[in-house]
Design a protein around this motif. Structure first.
Motif, PDB file in Angstrom:
ATOM      1  N   THR A 154       0.902  -1.027  -0.042  1.00  0.00           N
ATOM      2  CA  THR A 154      -0.027   0.160  -0.056  1.00  0.00           C
ATOM      3  C   THR A 154       0.869   1.225  -0.133  1.00  0.00           C
ATOM      4  OG1 THR A 154      -1.674  -1.096   1.156  1.00  0.00           O
ATOM      5  CG2 THR A 154      -1.740   1.112   1.230  1.00  0.00           C
ATOM      6  N   ILE A 205       2.505   3.790   3.100  1.00  0.00           N
ATOM      7  CA  ILE A 205       2.794   3.009   4.309  1.00  0.00           C
ATOM      8  C   ILE A 205       4.326   2.607   4.090  1.00  0.00           C
ATOM      9  CG2 ILE A 205       2.253   0.908   5.841  1.00  0.00           C
ATOM     10  CD1 ILE A 205       0.006   2.850   5.584  1.00  0.00           C
ATOM     11  N   ASP A 208       6.294   4.259   2.379  1.00  0.00           N
ATOM     12  CA  ASP A 208       6.285   4.113   0.931  1.00  0.00           C
ATOM     13  C   ASP A 208       5.821   5.776   0.743  1.00  0.00           C
ATOM     14  OD1 ASP A 208       7.673   1.814   0.167  1.00  0.00           O
ATOM     15  OD2 ASP A 208       5.720   0.922  -0.176  1.00  0.00           O
ATOM     16  N   SER A 261       1.514  -5.233   4.107  1.00  0.00           N
ATOM     17  CA  SER A 261       2.351  -6.421   4.767  1.00  0.00           C
ATOM     18  C   SER A 261       2.251  -6.323   6.421  1.00  0.00           C
ATOM     19  CB  SER A 261       3.925  -6.283   4.520  1.00  0.00           C
ATOM     20  OG  SER A 261       4.209  -4.812   4.558  1.00  0.00           O
ATOM     21  N   VAL A 308      10.872  -8.953   6.285  1.00  0.00           N
ATOM     22  CA  VAL A 308      10.493  -9.591   7.653  1.00  0.00           C
ATOM     23  C   VAL A 308       9.639  -8.445   8.069  1.00  0.00           C
ATOM     24  CG1 VAL A 308      11.365  -9.866   9.995  1.00  0.00           C
ATOM     25  CG2 VAL A 308      12.517 -10.803   7.823  1.00  0.00           C
TER      26      VAL A 308
END
Ligand code: SAM
Length: 272
Positions: free
Chosen positions: A83, A86, A88, A112, A207
């Motif tokens: 998304t 987020i 980003d 994620s 992760v």
């Protein structure tokens, strides 16, 4: 109009019909890495002009994008995975659109941190998201451990063992790795056990770390404990002192004395 479109976090099949229709319909697509986004577009036979919009261009490109939107262009914003906004690029553009009255719409899809939270099995009713943990210093993590709910953070595979060790002995943790990809793995357990496991089997790939709500770390200084109790539990100073005294199993009056003295007056013997 600006469309914020979520894209897969690994498995290219994880994209909605509406996301694909939107990417086909817009005038242009803003993306982080054109080469990466091209893989997705080619997979679905979408031919559209791609314009780089990564964190170094966020501010520089803002006016140009806003004027295209004002002229009535339809643009889609995607990131490399998941998304937009987020961890980003996107938030600056979204808030500028809101300020200017430019219509926005978000096409939901993979994210994620939500995927990892769901897979953890921990309480989903109250959670905090920390983004990437800072590379230096234990403090942000220690402070986060006082949060009364589930904590989610992004972590690099290289730093995972170090972070698990810093969480301390009394917390349950889930590690969601390579979600939706071939080597997806979700490991749940006490932080030291997982640290031991990942020391023996160094993790690769992406992760997400999820920490279950639990007891406060044992090694907090008195001041830190009081600050944490006030911050996360909304306690008054008096209430926090009372609870801190109980946690540390020391008389309340001693805690009062320590917390009302200036830092210079603390001695070696004072540290609890
Ligand atoms: N905007 C993205 C989202 O909605 O998921 C997050 C972008 S952030 C720059 C990248 C981080 O997300 C990775 O370092 C990792 O912590 C997490 N991540 C992304 N994809 C993942 C996956 N398939 N499995 C595990 N973690 C993932």
């Amino acid at each position: 109009m600006l469309f914020i479109v979520s894209t897969p976090i690994g498995n290219l099949e994880d994209i909605s019909q509406r996301a694909l229709d939107t990417l086909r319909a817009v005038d242009a697509i803003l993306c982080e890495d054109t080469r990466r986004s091209l893989i997705l577009l080619q997979r679905y036979g979408i031919e559209k002009s791609l314009h780089p919009y990564h964190k170094f261009l966020e501010k520089a490109q803002l006016q140009k994008i806003l004027s295209a939107l004002r002229e009535g262009k339809n643009l889609a914003l995607i990131s490399d995975a998941g998304t937009p906004c987020i961890n980003d690029p996107g938030q600056i553009l979204v808030s500028a659109c809101i300020e200017e009255g430019i219509e926005i719409s978000a096409i939901p899809g993979p994210c994620s941190l939500i995927q990892a939270l769901v897979l953890s099995g921990f309480d989903t009713t109250r959670f905090q998201f920390l983004g990437f943990l800072p590379k230096k210093g234990k403090k942000p993590l220690q402070e986060a451990l006082g949060y009364p709910g589930t904590t989610i953070a992004f972590e690099s595979p290289q730093r995972l063992v170090h972070t698990l060790e810093a969480i301390g002995p009394n917390r349950r943790v889930a590690i969601a790795r390579e979600m939706t990809k071939t080597f997806e793995e979700v490991r749940r357990g006490m932080a030291p056990d997982l640290a031991k496991h990942f020391k023996q089997h160094p993790p690769k790939g992406e992760v997400v770390l999820i920490i279950e709500e639990g007891p406060l770390p044992d090694d907090l200084e008195l001041d830190e404990l009081i600050a944490m109790l006030r911050k996360w539990h909304g306690l008054s100073l008096k209430e926090a002192i009372k609870l801190a005294a109980k946690c540390k199993q020391i008389p309340k009056r001693l805690v009062y004395r320590k917390t009302t003295r200036g830092p210079d007056e603390h001695t070696e013997r004072d540290s609890i």
